[in-house]
Design a protein around this motif. Sequence first.
Motif, PDB file in Angstrom:
ATOM      1  N   GLU A 123       0.824  -1.207   0.000  1.00  0.00           N
ATOM      2  CA  GLU A 123       0.000   0.000   0.000  1.00  0.00           C
ATOM      3  C   GLU A 123       0.858   1.257   0.000  1.00  0.00           C
ATOM      4  O   GLU A 123       1.970   1.272   0.507  1.00  0.00           O
ATOM      5  N   SER A 124       0.322   2.291  -0.642  1.00  0.00           N
ATOM      6  CA  SER A 124       1.069   3.545  -0.678  1.00  0.00           C
ATOM      7  C   SER A 124       0.304   4.665   0.019  1.00  0.00           C
ATOM      8  O   SER A 124       0.875   5.486   0.687  1.00  0.00           O
ATOM      9  N   THR A 125      -1.019   4.654  -0.104  1.00  0.00           N
ATOM     10  CA  THR A 125      -1.818   5.753   0.438  1.00  0.00           C
ATOM     11  C   THR A 125      -3.047   5.204   1.145  1.00  0.00           C
ATOM     12  O   THR A 125      -3.634   4.226   0.693  1.00  0.00           O
ATOM     13  N   VAL A 126      -3.442   5.836   2.261  1.00  0.00           N
ATOM     14  CA  VAL A 126      -4.643   5.417   2.993  1.00  0.00           C
ATOM     15  C   VAL A 126      -5.559   6.626   3.184  1.00  0.00           C
ATOM     16  O   VAL A 126      -5.112   7.697   3.596  1.00  0.00           O
ATOM     17  N   TYR A 127      -6.858   6.440   2.865  1.00  0.00           N
ATOM     18  CA  TYR A 127      -7.870   7.467   3.108  1.00  0.00           C
ATOM     19  C   TYR A 127      -8.920   6.872   4.046  1.00  0.00           C
ATOM     20  O   TYR A 127      -9.168   5.665   4.002  1.00  0.00           O
ATOM     21  N   THR A 128      -9.558   7.704   4.856  1.00  0.00           N
ATOM     22  CA  THR A 128     -10.658   7.224   5.702  1.00  0.00           C
ATOM     23  C   THR A 128     -11.894   8.090   5.473  1.00  0.00           C
ATOM     24  O   THR A 128     -11.794   9.306   5.274  1.00  0.00           O
ATOM     25  N   ILE A 129     -13.051   7.424   5.495  1.00  0.00           N
ATOM     26  CA  ILE A 129     -14.326   8.110   5.302  1.00  0.00           C
ATOM     27  C   ILE A 129     -15.408   7.275   5.974  1.00  0.00           C
ATOM     28  O   ILE A 129     -15.274   6.047   6.085  1.00  0.00           O
ATOM     29  N   ASP A 130     -16.465   7.908   6.453  1.00  0.00           N
ATOM     30  CA  ASP A 130     -17.570   7.159   7.075  1.00  0.00           C
ATOM     31  C   ASP A 130     -18.226   6.254   6.034  1.00  0.00           C
ATOM     32  O   ASP A 130     -18.468   6.668   4.905  1.00  0.00           O
ATOM     33  N   GLN A 131     -18.558   5.023   6.456  1.00  0.00           N
ATOM     34  CA  GLN A 131     -19.151   4.057   5.531  1.00  0.00           C
ATOM     35  C   GLN A 131     -20.443   4.569   4.898  1.00  0.00           C
ATOM     36  O   GLN A 131     -20.644   4.461   3.683  1.00  0.00           O
ATOM     37  N   ASP A 132     -21.336   5.118   5.730  1.00  0.00           N
ATOM     38  CA  ASP A 132     -22.638   5.537   5.191  1.00  0.00           C
ATOM     39  C   ASP A 132     -22.494   6.710   4.217  1.00  0.00           C
ATOM     40  O   ASP A 132     -23.232   6.812   3.236  1.00  0.00           O
ATOM     41  N   VAL A 133     -21.509   7.572   4.460  1.00  0.00           N
ATOM     42  CA  VAL A 133     -21.271   8.714   3.575  1.00  0.00           C
ATOM     43  C   VAL A 133     -20.788   8.223   2.210  1.00  0.00           C
ATOM     44  O   VAL A 133     -21.285   8.651   1.159  1.00  0.00           O
ATOM     45  N   GLU A 180     -19.648  15.358  -4.432  1.00  0.00           N
ATOM     46  CA  GLU A 180     -18.416  15.746  -3.724  1.00  0.00           C
ATOM     47  C   GLU A 180     -18.617  15.665  -2.222  1.00  0.00           C
ATOM     48  O   GLU A 180     -19.738  15.810  -1.723  1.00  0.00           O
ATOM     49  N   GLN A 181     -17.507  15.427  -1.519  1.00  0.00           N
ATOM     50  CA  GLN A 181     -17.536  15.376  -0.055  1.00  0.00           C
ATOM     51  C   GLN A 181     -16.179  15.835   0.468  1.00  0.00           C
ATOM     52  O   GLN A 181     -15.135  15.344   0.017  1.00  0.00           O
ATOM     53  N   GLU A 182     -16.209  16.753   1.410  1.00  0.00           N
ATOM     54  CA  GLU A 182     -14.945  17.191   2.010  1.00  0.00           C
ATOM     55  C   GLU A 182     -14.408  16.106   2.932  1.00  0.00           C
ATOM     56  O   GLU A 182     -15.139  15.594   3.778  1.00  0.00           O
ATOM     57  N   ILE A 183     -13.155  15.715   2.737  1.00  0.00           N
ATOM     58  CA  ILE A 183     -12.515  14.773   3.665  1.00  0.00           C
ATOM     59  C   ILE A 183     -11.061  15.213   3.872  1.00  0.00           C
ATOM     60  O   ILE A 183     -10.525  15.984   3.075  1.00  0.00           O
ATOM     61  N   GLU A 184     -10.462  14.704   4.926  1.00  0.00           N
ATOM     62  CA  GLU A 184      -9.091  15.110   5.244  1.00  0.00           C
ATOM     63  C   GLU A 184      -8.099  14.082   4.698  1.00  0.00           C
ATOM     64  O   GLU A 184      -8.266  12.884   4.883  1.00  0.00           O
ATOM     65  N   PHE A 185      -7.088  14.579   3.999  1.00  0.00           N
ATOM     66  CA  PHE A 185      -5.962  13.727   3.606  1.00  0.00           C
ATOM     67  C   PHE A 185      -4.781  14.652   3.340  1.00  0.00           C
ATOM     68  O   PHE A 185      -4.945  15.860   3.139  1.00  0.00           O
ATOM     69  N   SER A 186      -3.582  14.093   3.336  1.00  0.00           N
ATOM     70  CA  SER A 186      -2.386  14.933   3.213  1.00  0.00           C
ATOM     71  C   SER A 186      -2.220  15.430   1.778  1.00  0.00           C
ATOM     72  O   SER A 186      -2.754  14.856   0.828  1.00  0.00           O
ATOM     73  N   GLU A 187      -1.457  16.490   1.647  1.00  0.00           N
ATOM     74  CA  GLU A 187      -1.222  17.133   0.346  1.00  0.00           C
ATOM     75  C   GLU A 187      -0.644  16.148  -0.672  1.00  0.00           C
ATOM     76  O   GLU A 187      -1.026  16.151  -1.845  1.00  0.00           O
ATOM     77  N   ASP A 188       0.251  15.277  -0.211  1.00  0.00           N
ATOM     78  CA  ASP A 188       0.899  14.347  -1.150  1.00  0.00           C
ATOM     79  C   ASP A 188       0.043  13.108  -1.447  1.00  0.00           C
ATOM     80  O   ASP A 188       0.474  12.209  -2.167  1.00  0.00           O
ATOM     81  N   ALA A 189      -1.169  13.065  -0.887  1.00  0.00           N
ATOM     82  CA  ALA A 189      -2.056  11.922  -1.148  1.00  0.00           C
ATOM     83  C   ALA A 189      -3.070  12.220  -2.246  1.00  0.00           C
ATOM     84  O   ALA A 189      -4.009  11.457  -2.454  1.00  0.00           O
ATOM     85  N   GLN A 190      -2.884  13.352  -2.947  1.00  0.00           N
ATOM     86  CA  GLN A 190      -3.816  13.682  -4.026  1.00  0.00           C
ATOM     87  C   GLN A 190      -3.654  12.653  -5.145  1.00  0.00           C
ATOM     88  O   GLN A 190      -2.539  12.345  -5.560  1.00  0.00           O
ATOM     89  N   ALA A 191      -4.787  12.140  -5.629  1.00  0.00           N
ATOM     90  CA  ALA A 191      -4.709  11.090  -6.653  1.00  0.00           C
ATOM     91  C   ALA A 191      -6.053  10.915  -7.339  1.00  0.00           C
ATOM     92  O   ALA A 191      -7.097  11.276  -6.793  1.00  0.00           O
ATOM     93  N   ASN A 192      -6.008  10.348  -8.546  1.00  0.00           N
ATOM     94  CA  ASN A 192      -7.198   9.938  -9.287  1.00  0.00           C
ATOM     95  C   ASN A 192      -7.127   8.437  -9.529  1.00  0.00           C
ATOM     96  O   ASN A 192      -6.054   7.914  -9.828  1.00  0.00           O
TER      97      ASN A 192
END
Length: 364
Positions: A123-133, A180-192
Amino acid sequence: MKLTVEKDVLLEALQKVQSIVGQRSTLPILSNVLLKAEGGTISLTTTDMEVCVKTTAAAEISEDGGTTLPARRFFSICRELPNGSVEIEVDAKDVATIRCGPSYFKLVGLPEEEFPPLPEFEESTVYTIDQDVFRAMLQKVVYASSTDETRYILNGALLSFKDEKLTVVATDGRRLALVEQEIEFSEDAQANMVVPTKTLNELIKTLGDEGVLRIRVAATQIVFDFDQIIIISKLIEGTYPNFQQVIPSQCEERVAIDRETILNAVRRVSLLTDDQTASIRLNFGKNKLELVTNSPEIGEARETIPVKYEGKEISIAFNPGFLMAPLRHLDSDEIFFELSDELSPGVIKTSVPFLYVLMPIRVS
């Protein structure tokens, strides 16, 4: 392998993994579920070589080991067992004996060595978000992805982690849905990344109403990790088209409409469409919207609904199925229709960051 597990626990675990098993798989092993028993838990894994689903459940393990059993048949047996403890014993020839109360089954399996190995995941990058969202986001867009395999990049949805928000987009070239949904992740985790529709539909079915989803991304794969379930999927390789170009920069008219009212009206009027005349005309006039379809072979349907509208008269035709799709998946009471003229795309928006762009149909 020898273990005892409660029927409800086993059935719930099987329900989570068995839906991706194909009915007519070219490889017999892909019709099977991999069972592994060790250290007080049993893990169940299925795969179709594109998506892999794994879950674990508590069990009383008398003898560690592993095997694979026909997933759908094993599920059918477990569903019909009486409530209580299920004893499963597997011999050296991968024949499983299943006992529960008065019920007794013998089920022939295949060796676990034949099961495709789980992908190694650096793994290189991890994001977290609420399941229901996340599930709600997928439901709002995934229906708009393409099923045309000649444009494989559109056979999924784009997950774009940029500018402190997650944007999910799906399009088939004739319509586009975006949320769209605002979530927190680091600047270097930007990806498509583009995730196959099959994977996203699996997530919609299995994500819970609470708890956190962890998304782990590597070069060619993505892992969704939640509630003792792991879904591993290949990513669709290639560059997703520039969806921003499709979204009209401005529309001349904006109409607020009750979502349920227009959904029901479109559904009724579309009863008189067929494959050749799959279009429904929307006539916007002063404080009213008229929905019309007519075909010489079938007949005519017409319905008028009141709307607050003082703009110019616009008559525009859409595919009724495409028009109803977002209305079915939104939960807002009110939607906003944005239009310019009969040849420009129509846009549906809501009070949340969602939009749906729909190309009109040219009707002579």
